[in-house]
Design a protein around this motif. Structure first.
Motif, mmCIF file in Angstrom:
data_model
loop_
_atom_site.group_PDB
_atom_site.id
_atom_site.type_symbol
_atom_site.label_atom_id
_atom_site.label_comp_id
_atom_site.label_asym_id
_atom_site.label_seq_id
_atom_site.Cartn_x
_atom_site.Cartn_y
_atom_site.Cartn_z
ATOM 1 N N LEU A 122 0.838 -1.198 0.000
ATOM 2 C CA LEU A 122 0.000 0.000 0.000
ATOM 3 C C LEU A 122 0.872 1.246 0.000
ATOM 4 O O LEU A 122 1.849 1.335 0.764
ATOM 5 C CB LEU A 122 -0.920 0.019 1.229
ATOM 6 C CG LEU A 122 -2.078 -0.979 1.248
ATOM 7 C CD1 LEU A 122 -2.689 -1.039 2.645
ATOM 8 C CD2 LEU A 122 -3.131 -0.608 0.224
ATOM 9 N N PRO A 180 1.307 5.426 0.636
ATOM 10 C CA PRO A 180 0.703 6.439 1.523
ATOM 11 C C PRO A 180 -0.382 7.233 0.793
ATOM 12 O O PRO A 180 -0.377 7.336 -0.430
ATOM 13 C CB PRO A 180 1.896 7.340 1.890
ATOM 14 C CG PRO A 180 3.103 6.501 1.642
ATOM 15 C CD PRO A 180 2.757 5.605 0.487
ATOM 16 N N THR A 181 -1.300 7.781 1.555
ATOM 17 C CA THR A 181 -2.361 8.597 0.965
ATOM 18 C C THR A 181 -1.752 9.785 0.220
ATOM 19 O O THR A 181 -0.865 10.456 0.752
ATOM 20 C CB THR A 181 -3.314 9.126 2.055
ATOM 21 O OG1 THR A 181 -2.551 9.856 3.022
ATOM 22 C CG2 THR A 181 -4.058 7.998 2.732
ATOM 23 N N ALA A 193 -9.178 5.861 2.301
ATOM 24 C CA ALA A 193 -8.013 4.980 2.397
ATOM 25 C C ALA A 193 -8.448 3.519 2.369
ATOM 26 O O ALA A 193 -7.693 2.652 1.937
ATOM 27 C CB ALA A 193 -7.219 5.266 3.671
ATOM 28 N N TYR A 214 -7.144 0.767 -0.200
ATOM 29 C CA TYR A 214 -6.695 1.658 -1.271
ATOM 30 C C TYR A 214 -5.337 2.286 -0.966
ATOM 31 O O TYR A 214 -4.478 2.369 -1.835
ATOM 32 C CB TYR A 214 -7.730 2.762 -1.503
ATOM 33 C CG TYR A 214 -9.136 2.259 -1.649
ATOM 34 C CD1 TYR A 214 -9.435 1.202 -2.504
ATOM 35 C CD2 TYR A 214 -10.181 2.829 -0.918
ATOM 36 C CE1 TYR A 214 -10.737 0.726 -2.634
ATOM 37 C CE2 TYR A 214 -11.478 2.368 -1.048
ATOM 38 C CZ TYR A 214 -11.747 1.314 -1.902
ATOM 39 O OH TYR A 214 -13.029 0.843 -2.022
ATOM 40 N N TYR A 215 -5.169 2.762 0.282
ATOM 41 C CA TYR A 215 -3.926 3.423 0.678
ATOM 42 C C TYR A 215 -3.517 2.980 2.084
ATOM 43 O O TYR A 215 -4.338 2.494 2.859
ATOM 44 C CB TYR A 215 -4.085 4.951 0.668
ATOM 45 C CG TYR A 215 -4.325 5.532 -0.704
ATOM 46 C CD1 TYR A 215 -3.294 5.633 -1.631
ATOM 47 C CD2 TYR A 215 -5.599 5.982 -1.062
ATOM 48 C CE1 TYR A 215 -3.524 6.172 -2.892
ATOM 49 C CE2 TYR A 215 -5.838 6.513 -2.321
ATOM 50 C CZ TYR A 215 -4.796 6.609 -3.238
ATOM 51 O OH TYR A 215 -5.029 7.128 -4.484
ATOM 52 N N CYS A 258 -2.141 3.624 5.959
ATOM 53 C CA CYS A 258 -2.381 4.580 7.038
ATOM 54 C C CYS A 258 -1.114 4.688 7.883
ATOM 55 O O CYS A 258 -0.293 3.771 7.906
ATOM 56 C CB CYS A 258 -3.542 4.116 7.920
ATOM 57 S SG CYS A 258 -5.112 3.958 7.035
ATOM 58 N N LEU A 312 -4.770 1.691 10.685
ATOM 59 C CA LEU A 312 -5.679 0.850 9.920
ATOM 60 C C LEU A 312 -5.972 -0.450 10.664
ATOM 61 O O LEU A 312 -7.134 -0.829 10.850
ATOM 62 C CB LEU A 312 -5.066 0.556 8.551
ATOM 63 C CG LEU A 312 -5.722 -0.522 7.689
ATOM 64 C CD1 LEU A 312 -7.189 -0.215 7.438
ATOM 65 C CD2 LEU A 312 -4.973 -0.677 6.374
ATOM 66 N N ASP A 335 -11.383 7.356 5.790
ATOM 67 C CA ASP A 335 -10.026 7.887 5.662
ATOM 68 C C ASP A 335 -9.402 7.832 7.045
ATOM 69 O O ASP A 335 -10.103 7.956 8.055
ATOM 70 C CB ASP A 335 -10.007 9.314 5.131
ATOM 71 C CG ASP A 335 -8.577 9.809 4.885
ATOM 72 O OD1 ASP A 335 -7.703 8.954 4.619
ATOM 73 O OD2 ASP A 335 -8.341 11.022 4.951
ATOM 74 N N CYS A 336 -8.090 7.635 7.098
ATOM 75 C CA CYS A 336 -7.428 7.432 8.385
ATOM 76 C C CYS A 336 -6.438 8.544 8.714
ATOM 77 O O CYS A 336 -5.676 8.420 9.673
ATOM 78 C CB CYS A 336 -6.701 6.085 8.380
ATOM 79 S SG CYS A 336 -5.617 5.895 6.949
ATOM 80 N N MET A 337 -6.443 9.614 7.918
ATOM 81 C CA MET A 337 -5.552 10.735 8.221
ATOM 82 C C MET A 337 -6.314 11.789 9.029
ATOM 83 O O MET A 337 -7.506 11.659 9.271
ATOM 84 C CB MET A 337 -4.977 11.303 6.934
ATOM 85 C CG MET A 337 -4.237 10.251 6.102
ATOM 86 S SD MET A 337 -3.033 9.269 7.048
ATOM 87 C CE MET A 337 -1.783 10.505 7.365
ATOM 88 N N ARG A 354 -14.128 9.338 9.366
ATOM 89 C CA ARG A 354 -12.756 9.593 9.805
ATOM 90 C C ARG A 354 -12.786 9.862 11.305
ATOM 91 O O ARG A 354 -13.830 9.756 11.943
ATOM 92 C CB ARG A 354 -12.116 10.740 9.033
ATOM 93 C CG ARG A 354 -12.635 12.112 9.377
ATOM 94 C CD ARG A 354 -11.726 13.202 8.828
ATOM 95 N NE ARG A 354 -11.663 13.186 7.369
ATOM 96 C CZ ARG A 354 -10.587 12.830 6.676
ATOM 97 N NH1 ARG A 354 -9.480 12.460 7.288
ATOM 98 N NH2 ARG A 354 -10.600 12.853 5.361
#
Length: 503
Positions: free
Chosen positions: A46, A48-49, A142, A157-158, A160, A165, A191-193, A212
């Motif tokens: 994966l 990074p976002t 993500a 998808y991305y 964390c 995650l 999303d995890c940001m 989130r």
């Protein structure tokens, strides 16, 4: 002597051996290639976002072949062959009976801030949530979580940061275990940001549902309990119930009268947070009544975070909360101390901060004239010690009431209300993988595995708390206005004190 020709049998075995080696090499290549395409909740394969870059995680602690075997075993075999005896997997009839017994019990009322679930989901109350909403949310997500008949599927998808995650997914698995057969089928984008992204103006004509860890009044993002409730192994922060107990015990080491009569903050100012940079200028015990310490995470990590134990940071009467790059998980630990929490005008809110009321369970600090505002709060508290102690105690009581029982209840009600808005039947996409407790533990590193097991939940013997009906449409506006009035009153107190000092 003439040379003898090789016997046919010798050539046959040679051909067989070469064929076997070729097939083995091809199999190893195929397995390695297959593993390199498989994404995992640990972060394998994966990136990074793109909206918040961070250094990608390196998986260099094991050989390439060992890593490939682990990915395939954990991702494709573990859940399939997990224990399925009746003690672990109750039948549908047992689940129905369990639901009946739970729902027949008297429900405890949910905390008042649970009402904000309705406000967070209000944008879709009339339009509902379609498959197209989910498709549009993917651009900002993500990962995707689909729950069908009590089984959890994740489409990744991305990556964390760190283990966000993994621990978020673990929390959802524990919810399914806590209330088996009760969590509805649902399809959610996460999303995890840190920063909310679904702006209310930009997306006003077509709100996008994205979960989130925080939101703001200017965003549609739906706040969800953050990963650290199940532990944050990278910083030695324990699962929430354990961590709160330790902090509360640490807060009782000294009585209020013996605590240091100044404000305390320890953190990292180098996170694109102007307010934290300004806060560093307030580090003067006599002039501003504050002790401000720069946290060096790299050095702390080398020392095993021994100097950062949260239970040892409750020796001051006042503790400052300053947002970082966005929202910060530190707020719940600051409030847990029982010191008077000084909150510097937060822009971001997570799911429980709606229960915060200025001058009731925290003290508002203005970002304008920051050092002066901190000094005023400290002086006020030292002049009114009984009131200051009571406000701090109520902040601690708010966090004590936020046990993991209530965290799971919030998750349950948020997912339940959200699922009611979906106008389609959730189906896991072909790219999603089923995730279970065993597969997460299989992928986890030893320290992560220890924290995950400590944060494991059991089936609940009581039903979820009772969520009150949707409040009056003006409820949230009135609630917000009342808070703003109290904050303005505190600002007026500061102004009058400043004018009096200049006379």
């Amino acid at each position: 002597m003439g040379s003898h020709p090789r016997s046919p049998s010798y050539l046959f075995f040679l051909v067989v051996a070469l064929s076997f080696l070729s097939l083995t090499a091809l199999l190893i290549y195929k397995v390695d290639h297959f593993a390199s395409q498989t994404k995992t909740v640990a972060g394998h394969n994966l990136e990074p976002t793109p909206w918040h870059f961070f250094p990608p995680k390196n998986f260099t602690e094991e050989t390439r072949q060992a890593r490939a075997y682990k990915i395939i075993q954990c991702s494709y075999l573990t859940c399939r062959y997990a224990t399925t005896n009746d003690d672990v997997q109750p039948s549908e009839e047992q689940l129905r009976e369990r639901r009946r017994l739970l729902l027949s019990q008297t429900h405890e009322k949910c905390p008042k801030f649970f009402k904000f679930i309705y406000r967070d989901l209000e944008p879709w109350a009339k339009t509902r949530i379609s498959n197209y909403h989910i498709t549009q949310a993917k651009q900002h997500a993500a990962f995707r979580v689909v729950i069908v008949e009590g089984r959890l599927y994740v489409d990744l998808y991305y990556a964390c940061v760190q283990s966000r995650l993994m621990f978020t997914i673990w929390g959802l698995l524990q919810l399914l275990k806590r209330y088996p057969g009760m969590v509805p089928d649902v399809d959610m984008m996460f999303d995890c940001m840190d920063k909310p992204t679904i702006d209310r103006i930009e997306h006003g004509s077509f709100p996008i549902p994205l979960f989130r860890y925080c939101t703001t009044e200017a965003h549609f993002d739906i706040p969800f309990p953050d990963w650290s409730f199940w532990g944050w192994p990278e910083t030695n922060i324990q699962p929430w119930d354990e961590q709160f107990k330790d902090i509360k015990q640490g807060s009782q080491a000294q009585s209020w009268t013996k605590k240091l009569r100044r404000a305390f903050w320890k953190g990292n100012p180098d996170v694109e947070a102007p307010i934290r940079q300004e806060l560093m200028q307030c580090n003067h015990s006599r002039l501003w009544g504050a002790q401000i310490i720069r946290q060096n995470w790299a050095e702390e990590a080398k020392g095993g975070f021994e100097q950062s134990k949260l239970s040892n940071q409750c020796n001051h009467r006042y503790k400052i909360y300053a947002e970082g790059y966005a929202w910060s998980v530190s707020l719940k630990y600051i409030l847990s101390c029982g010191s008077l929490a000084l909150l510097i005008s937060p822009q971001y809110e997570d799911f429980f901060t709606r229960g915060l009321i200025p001058k009731f369970n925290y003290w508002p600090v203005s970002p304008i004239g920051l050092c002066h505002s901190i000094k005023f709060a400290v002086d006020w508290g030292n002049t009114n010690p009984a009131e200051a102690e009571a406000i701090g105690k109520r902040g601690q009581q708010l966090m004590e009431s936020l046990s993991m029982d209530r965290v799971y209840d919030y998750m349950f009600h948020l997912i339940s209300e959200y699922s009611k808005l979906q106008d389609f039947k959730p189906v896991p996409p072909s790219s999603a993988q089923e995730v279970c407790e065993e597969s997460v533990l299989c992928l986890a590193e030893p320290k992560q595995r220890e924290y995950l097991r400590r944060a494991a939940a059991g089936g609940s013997s009581t039903p979820p708390c009772s969520l009150t009906k949707r409040p009056n449409i003006n409820f949230f506006d009135i609630w917000t206005e009342q808070k703003k009035k109290i904050i303005e009153h505190v600002k007026d107190m500061e102004m009058r004190k400043a004018v009096k000092n200049t006379m």
